[in-house]
Design a protein around this motif. Sequence first.
Motif, PDB file in Angstrom:
ATOM      1  N   VAL A  13      36.751  35.978  35.706  1.00 25.12           N
ATOM      2  CA  VAL A  13      36.606  37.202  36.501  1.00 25.12           C
ATOM      3  C   VAL A  13      37.848  37.364  37.357  1.00 25.12           C
ATOM      4  O   VAL A  13      38.593  36.413  37.584  1.00 25.12           O
ATOM      5  CB  VAL A  13      35.366  37.172  37.426  1.00 25.12           C
ATOM      6  N   PHE A  14      38.013  38.600  37.856  1.00 24.40           N
ATOM      7  CA  PHE A  14      39.112  38.846  38.781  1.00 24.40           C
ATOM      8  C   PHE A  14      38.628  38.656  40.213  1.00 24.40           C
ATOM      9  O   PHE A  14      37.435  38.826  40.524  1.00 24.40           O
ATOM     10  CB  PHE A  14      39.671  40.262  38.590  1.00 24.40           C
ATOM     11  N   GLU A  15      39.573  38.307  41.047  1.00 28.09           N
ATOM     12  CA  GLU A  15      39.264  38.102  42.467  1.00 28.09           C
ATOM     13  C   GLU A  15      38.620  39.353  43.050  1.00 28.09           C
ATOM     14  O   GLU A  15      38.981  40.477  42.682  1.00 28.09           O
ATOM     15  CB  GLU A  15      40.552  37.772  43.217  1.00 28.09           C
ATOM     16  N   GLU A  16      37.626  39.133  43.904  1.00 25.74           N
ATOM     17  CA  GLU A  16      36.860  40.160  44.616  1.00 25.74           C
ATOM     18  C   GLU A  16      35.851  40.881  43.715  1.00 25.74           C
ATOM     19  O   GLU A  16      35.132  41.764  44.190  1.00 25.74           O
ATOM     20  CB  GLU A  16      37.765  41.182  45.312  1.00 25.74           C
ATOM     21  N   ALA A  17      35.773  40.518  42.464  1.00 21.68           N
ATOM     22  CA  ALA A  17      34.747  41.087  41.584  1.00 21.68           C
ATOM     23  C   ALA A  17      33.444  40.333  41.780  1.00 21.68           C
ATOM     24  O   ALA A  17      33.442  39.171  42.219  1.00 21.68           O
ATOM     25  CB  ALA A  17      35.196  40.993  40.134  1.00 21.68           C
ATOM     26  N   PRO A  18      32.311  40.963  41.439  1.00 18.46           N
ATOM     27  CA  PRO A  18      31.034  40.237  41.480  1.00 18.46           C
ATOM     28  C   PRO A  18      30.894  39.342  40.253  1.00 18.46           C
ATOM     29  O   PRO A  18      31.533  39.578  39.225  1.00 18.46           O
ATOM     30  CB  PRO A  18      30.001  41.370  41.450  1.00 18.46           C
ATOM     31  N   ASN A  61      28.802  29.178  50.759  1.00 19.31           N
ATOM     32  CA  ASN A  61      29.938  29.925  50.206  1.00 19.31           C
ATOM     33  C   ASN A  61      29.567  31.307  49.685  1.00 19.31           C
ATOM     34  O   ASN A  61      30.238  31.832  48.800  1.00 19.31           O
ATOM     35  CB  ASN A  61      30.618  29.129  49.079  1.00 19.31           C
ATOM     36  N   GLY A  62      28.498  31.903  50.207  1.00 18.51           N
ATOM     37  CA  GLY A  62      28.133  33.262  49.841  1.00 18.51           C
ATOM     38  C   GLY A  62      27.381  33.408  48.534  1.00 18.51           C
ATOM     39  O   GLY A  62      27.145  34.526  48.069  1.00 18.51           O
ATOM     40  N   PHE A  63      26.989  32.301  47.922  1.00 23.87           N
ATOM     41  CA  PHE A  63      26.233  32.360  46.674  1.00 23.87           C
ATOM     42  C   PHE A  63      24.739  32.539  46.940  1.00 23.87           C
ATOM     43  O   PHE A  63      24.224  32.094  47.957  1.00 23.87           O
ATOM     44  CB  PHE A  63      26.443  31.086  45.855  1.00 23.87           C
ATOM     45  N   GLU A  64      24.064  33.166  45.990  1.00 26.13           N
ATOM     46  CA  GLU A  64      22.616  33.280  46.036  1.00 26.13           C
ATOM     47  C   GLU A  64      22.078  33.226  44.616  1.00 26.13           C
ATOM     48  O   GLU A  64      22.808  33.446  43.638  1.00 26.13           O
ATOM     49  CB  GLU A  64      22.172  34.575  46.721  1.00 26.13           C
ATOM     50  N   ARG A  77      24.509  34.259  41.684  1.00 21.90           N
ATOM     51  CA  ARG A  77      25.312  35.473  41.890  1.00 21.90           C
ATOM     52  C   ARG A  77      26.179  35.336  43.138  1.00 21.90           C
ATOM     53  O   ARG A  77      25.839  34.620  44.082  1.00 21.90           O
ATOM     54  CB  ARG A  77      24.407  36.702  42.063  1.00 21.90           C
ATOM     55  N   LYS A  78      27.289  36.065  43.086  1.00 20.41           N
ATOM     56  CA  LYS A  78      28.109  36.224  44.284  1.00 20.41           C
ATOM     57  C   LYS A  78      28.718  37.612  44.219  1.00 20.41           C
ATOM     58  O   LYS A  78      29.270  37.998  43.182  1.00 20.41           O
ATOM     59  CB  LYS A  78      29.190  35.149  44.367  1.00 20.41           C
ATOM     60  N   PRO A  79      28.623  38.391  45.295  1.00 21.62           N
ATOM     61  CA  PRO A  79      29.077  39.785  45.240  1.00 21.62           C
ATOM     62  C   PRO A  79      30.595  39.953  45.159  1.00 21.62           C
ATOM     63  O   PRO A  79      31.077  40.966  44.644  1.00 21.62           O
ATOM     64  CB  PRO A  79      28.528  40.401  46.535  1.00 21.62           C
ATOM     65  N   SER A  80      31.342  38.952  45.658  1.00 18.40           N
ATOM     66  CA  SER A  80      32.797  39.081  45.666  1.00 18.40           C
ATOM     67  C   SER A  80      33.395  37.675  45.639  1.00 18.40           C
ATOM     68  O   SER A  80      33.249  36.923  46.606  1.00 18.40           O
ATOM     69  CB  SER A  80      33.252  39.829  46.919  1.00 18.40           C
ATOM     70  N   VAL A  81      34.042  37.321  44.540  1.00 17.49           N
ATOM     71  CA  VAL A  81      34.526  35.942  44.396  1.00 17.49           C
ATOM     72  C   VAL A  81      35.964  35.791  44.897  1.00 17.49           C
ATOM     73  O   VAL A  81      36.729  36.762  44.942  1.00 17.49           O
ATOM     74  CB  VAL A  81      34.436  35.452  42.938  1.00 17.49           C
TER      75      VAL A  81
END
Lengths: 116, 112
Positions: A13-18, A61-64, A77-81
Amino acid sequence: AQSVTQLDSQVPVFEEAPVELRCNYSSSVSVYLFWYVQYPNQGLQLLLKYLSGSTLVKGINGFEAEFNKSQTSFHLRKPSVHISDTAEYFCAVSSNSGGSNYKLTFGKGTLLTVNP
Amino acid sequence: DTAVSQTPKYLVTQMGNDKSIKCEQNLGHDTMYWYKQDSKKFLKIMFSYNNKELIINETVPNRFSPKSPDKAHLNLHINSLELGDSAVYFCASSQGRWEKLFFGSGTQLSVL
Protein backbone atom coordinates in the motif's frame (compact mmCIF):
# COMPACT_ATOMS: atom_id res chain seq x y z
CA ALA A 1 -9.03 -28.41 16.06
CA GLN A 2 -8.52 -24.72 15.47
CA SER A 3 -6.92 -23.04 12.49
CA VAL A 4 -6.30 -19.62 11.06
CA THR A 5 -6.22 -18.52 7.43
CA GLN A 6 -4.67 -15.24 6.41
CA LEU A 7 -5.94 -14.69 2.93
CA ASP A 8 -3.15 -12.43 1.66
CA SER A 9 0.52 -13.28 1.97
CA GLN A 10 1.56 -9.78 0.87
CA VAL A 11 -0.24 -6.43 0.89
CA PRO A 12 1.51 -3.42 -0.67
CA VAL A 13 0.00 0.00 0.00
CA PHE A 14 0.99 3.62 -0.29
CA GLU A 15 1.64 5.77 2.73
CA GLU A 16 -1.48 7.37 4.26
CA ALA A 17 -3.77 4.90 2.48
CA PRO A 18 -6.16 2.69 4.47
CA VAL A 19 -5.39 -1.00 4.83
CA GLU A 20 -7.24 -4.17 5.74
CA LEU A 21 -5.49 -7.44 6.51
CA ARG A 22 -7.83 -10.39 6.37
CA CYS A 23 -8.05 -13.27 8.81
CA ASN A 24 -10.51 -16.14 9.01
CA TYR A 25 -10.55 -18.78 11.70
CA SER A 26 -12.12 -22.14 12.34
CA SER A 27 -12.77 -23.68 15.70
CA SER A 28 -15.34 -25.99 17.20
CA VAL A 29 -15.56 -23.96 20.41
CA SER A 30 -15.53 -20.33 21.44
CA VAL A 31 -12.31 -18.61 20.52
CA TYR A 32 -10.04 -15.86 21.58
CA LEU A 33 -8.40 -13.95 18.74
CA PHE A 34 -5.18 -11.98 18.48
CA TRP A 35 -3.14 -9.94 16.05
CA TYR A 36 0.62 -9.80 16.46
CA VAL A 37 3.17 -7.73 14.54
CA GLN A 38 6.77 -8.68 13.77
CA TYR A 39 9.15 -5.94 12.70
CA PRO A 40 12.30 -7.02 10.82
CA ASN A 41 14.71 -9.02 12.96
CA GLN A 42 12.51 -8.79 16.04
CA GLY A 43 10.16 -10.97 18.03
CA LEU A 44 6.40 -10.66 17.84
CA GLN A 45 4.46 -7.97 19.69
CA LEU A 46 0.78 -8.00 20.53
CA LEU A 47 -1.28 -5.46 18.57
CA LEU A 48 -4.70 -6.30 19.96
CA LYS A 49 -6.86 -9.13 21.23
CA TYR A 50 -10.49 -10.12 21.36
CA LEU A 51 -11.60 -12.11 24.40
CA SER A 52 -15.24 -11.09 24.82
CA GLY A 53 -17.51 -8.05 24.82
CA SER A 54 -17.44 -5.43 22.08
CA THR A 55 -16.67 -6.91 18.71
CA LEU A 56 -14.64 -3.87 17.68
CA VAL A 57 -11.26 -3.99 19.32
CA LYS A 58 -8.76 -1.15 19.32
CA GLY A 59 -5.06 -1.82 19.62
CA ILE A 60 -1.76 -0.03 19.57
CA ASN A 61 -0.44 2.17 16.74
CA GLY A 62 -3.94 3.05 15.51
CA PHE A 63 -4.92 -0.47 14.49
CA GLU A 64 -8.34 -1.98 15.12
CA ALA A 65 -10.03 -5.27 14.34
CA GLU A 66 -13.60 -6.48 14.20
CA PHE A 67 -14.72 -9.89 15.36
CA ASN A 68 -17.45 -11.28 13.14
CA LYS A 69 -18.75 -14.58 14.46
CA SER A 70 -21.11 -15.31 11.58
CA GLN A 71 -18.30 -14.89 9.05
CA THR A 72 -15.65 -16.37 11.38
CA SER A 73 -13.43 -13.43 10.62
CA PHE A 74 -11.17 -11.05 12.53
CA HIS A 75 -9.88 -8.54 9.98
CA LEU A 76 -7.30 -5.93 10.96
CA ARG A 77 -7.67 -2.34 9.76
CA LYS A 78 -5.90 0.97 9.90
CA PRO A 79 -7.34 4.12 8.30
CA SER A 80 -3.98 5.65 7.37
CA VAL A 81 -0.70 3.73 7.34
CA HIS A 82 2.85 4.97 7.83
CA ILE A 83 6.12 3.75 6.44
CA SER A 84 6.92 2.45 9.93
CA ASP A 85 3.96 0.04 9.75
CA THR A 86 5.91 -2.09 7.28
CA ALA A 87 6.11 -5.47 9.01
CA GLU A 88 4.76 -9.02 9.08
CA TYR A 89 1.33 -9.33 10.71
CA PHE A 90 0.11 -12.56 12.27
CA CYS A 91 -3.42 -13.50 13.20
CA ALA A 92 -3.75 -16.10 15.96
CA VAL A 93 -6.53 -18.06 17.65
CA SER A 94 -6.79 -19.79 21.00
CA SER A 95 -9.72 -21.85 22.15
CA ASN A 96 -10.97 -21.81 25.73
CA SER A 97 -11.39 -25.47 26.46
CA GLY A 98 -9.64 -28.75 26.10
CA GLY A 99 -5.97 -29.43 25.76
CA SER A 100 -5.31 -26.26 23.79
CA ASN A 101 -5.77 -23.95 26.75
CA TYR A 102 -2.28 -22.51 26.56
CA LYS A 103 -1.72 -22.76 22.83
CA LEU A 104 -1.93 -20.06 20.22
CA THR A 105 -2.28 -21.21 16.63
CA PHE A 106 -0.84 -18.66 14.23
CA GLY A 107 -1.71 -17.91 10.64
CA LYS A 108 1.03 -17.84 8.03
CA GLY A 109 1.41 -14.10 8.22
CA THR A 110 0.77 -11.13 5.92
CA LEU A 111 3.63 -8.92 4.88
CA LEU A 112 2.46 -5.32 4.85
CA THR A 113 4.72 -3.09 2.80
CA VAL A 114 4.06 0.64 2.95
CA ASN A 115 5.53 2.57 0.05
CA PRO A 116 6.17 6.34 -0.04
CA ASP B 1 16.07 -4.51 31.02
CA THR B 2 15.01 -6.93 28.32
CA ALA B 3 11.80 -8.73 29.32
CA VAL B 4 12.46 -12.00 27.48
CA SER B 5 16.05 -12.59 26.51
CA GLN B 6 17.45 -15.51 24.59
CA THR B 7 20.99 -16.42 23.72
CA PRO B 8 22.68 -16.76 21.39
CA LYS B 9 21.13 -14.52 18.73
CA TYR B 10 22.86 -16.41 15.93
CA LEU B 11 23.97 -20.02 15.94
CA VAL B 12 25.82 -21.59 13.00
CA THR B 13 26.78 -25.23 13.35
CA GLN B 14 27.45 -28.43 11.48
CA MET B 15 25.03 -31.30 10.99
CA GLY B 16 25.21 -33.85 13.77
CA ASN B 17 26.27 -31.39 16.47
CA ASP B 18 24.41 -30.78 19.73
CA LYS B 19 23.50 -27.22 20.69
CA SER B 20 21.50 -25.33 23.30
CA ILE B 21 19.52 -22.11 23.29
CA LYS B 22 18.83 -20.35 26.57
CA CYS B 23 15.85 -18.22 27.50
CA GLU B 24 15.17 -16.10 30.55
CA GLN B 25 12.23 -13.85 31.42
CA ASN B 26 12.20 -11.23 34.17
CA LEU B 27 8.46 -10.54 34.02
CA GLY B 28 7.43 -12.98 36.74
CA HIS B 29 5.30 -14.92 34.28
CA ASP B 30 4.27 -18.49 35.02
CA THR B 31 4.20 -19.85 31.48
CA MET B 32 6.98 -20.08 28.91
CA TYR B 33 7.04 -21.32 25.33
CA TRP B 34 9.29 -22.27 22.46
CA TYR B 35 8.15 -21.47 18.93
CA LYS B 36 9.82 -22.33 15.63
CA GLN B 37 9.56 -19.97 12.66
CA ASP B 38 10.53 -21.46 9.32
CA SER B 39 11.91 -19.71 6.25
CA LYS B 40 8.36 -18.90 5.10
CA LYS B 41 7.67 -17.12 8.40
CA PHE B 42 5.29 -19.85 9.56
CA LEU B 43 5.27 -19.86 13.36
CA LYS B 44 4.52 -23.07 15.21
CA ILE B 45 4.53 -23.87 18.90
CA MET B 46 6.93 -26.57 20.03
CA PHE B 47 6.68 -26.66 23.83
CA SER B 48 5.04 -24.88 26.71
CA TYR B 49 5.86 -24.98 30.41
CA ASN B 50 3.69 -23.74 33.24
CA ASN B 51 5.47 -23.35 36.57
CA LYS B 52 8.23 -25.69 35.37
CA GLU B 53 5.76 -28.34 34.26
CA LEU B 54 5.53 -29.38 30.62
CA ILE B 55 1.96 -28.74 29.42
CA ILE B 56 2.30 -28.67 25.66
CA ASN B 57 4.52 -30.91 23.61
CA GLU B 58 3.70 -30.73 19.93
CA THR B 59 4.93 -33.37 17.52
CA VAL B 60 8.55 -32.44 17.85
CA PRO B 61 11.38 -34.96 17.30
CA ASN B 62 12.90 -36.45 20.44
CA ARG B 63 16.14 -34.72 19.50
CA PHE B 64 14.59 -31.56 20.94
CA SER B 65 14.50 -31.48 24.71
CA PRO B 66 13.30 -28.47 26.69
CA LYS B 67 14.39 -27.94 30.26
CA SER B 68 12.95 -25.53 32.80
CA PRO B 69 15.14 -25.26 35.92
CA ASP B 70 12.80 -22.62 37.34
CA LYS B 71 9.82 -20.69 36.08
CA ALA B 72 12.00 -17.83 34.82
CA HIS B 73 14.08 -20.04 32.53
CA LEU B 74 13.30 -22.35 29.64
CA ASN B 75 16.20 -23.78 27.68
CA LEU B 76 16.10 -25.80 24.48
CA HIS B 77 18.66 -28.49 23.77
CA ILE B 78 18.89 -30.01 20.32
CA ASN B 79 20.79 -33.23 19.65
CA SER B 80 22.13 -34.44 16.31
CA LEU B 81 21.23 -31.32 14.40
CA GLU B 82 19.79 -31.74 10.90
CA LEU B 83 19.56 -29.36 7.94
CA GLY B 84 15.80 -29.10 8.46
CA ASP B 85 16.33 -27.68 11.94
CA SER B 86 17.49 -24.43 10.39
CA ALA B 87 14.97 -21.81 11.48
CA VAL B 88 14.43 -18.95 13.89
CA TYR B 89 13.52 -20.15 17.38
CA PHE B 90 11.52 -17.83 19.59
CA CYS B 91 11.07 -18.01 23.31
CA ALA B 92 7.98 -16.39 24.80
CA SER B 93 6.28 -16.01 28.15
CA SER B 94 2.85 -15.09 29.48
CA GLN B 95 1.01 -14.74 32.75
CA GLY B 96 -2.21 -16.64 32.50
CA ARG B 97 -3.62 -18.40 29.50
CA TRP B 98 -5.35 -15.42 27.90
CA GLU B 99 -2.81 -12.73 28.46
CA LYS B 100 -0.46 -11.60 25.77
CA LEU B 101 2.71 -13.39 24.93
CA PHE B 102 5.97 -11.55 25.26
CA PHE B 103 8.49 -12.76 22.72
CA GLY B 104 12.24 -12.77 22.76
CA SER B 105 14.08 -11.45 19.71
CA GLY B 106 14.79 -14.93 18.38
CA THR B 107 17.74 -17.22 17.74
CA GLN B 108 18.59 -17.81 14.11
CA LEU B 109 19.90 -21.36 13.82
CA SER B 110 21.73 -22.33 10.65
CA VAL B 111 22.75 -25.95 10.22
CA LEU B 112 25.36 -26.51 7.51
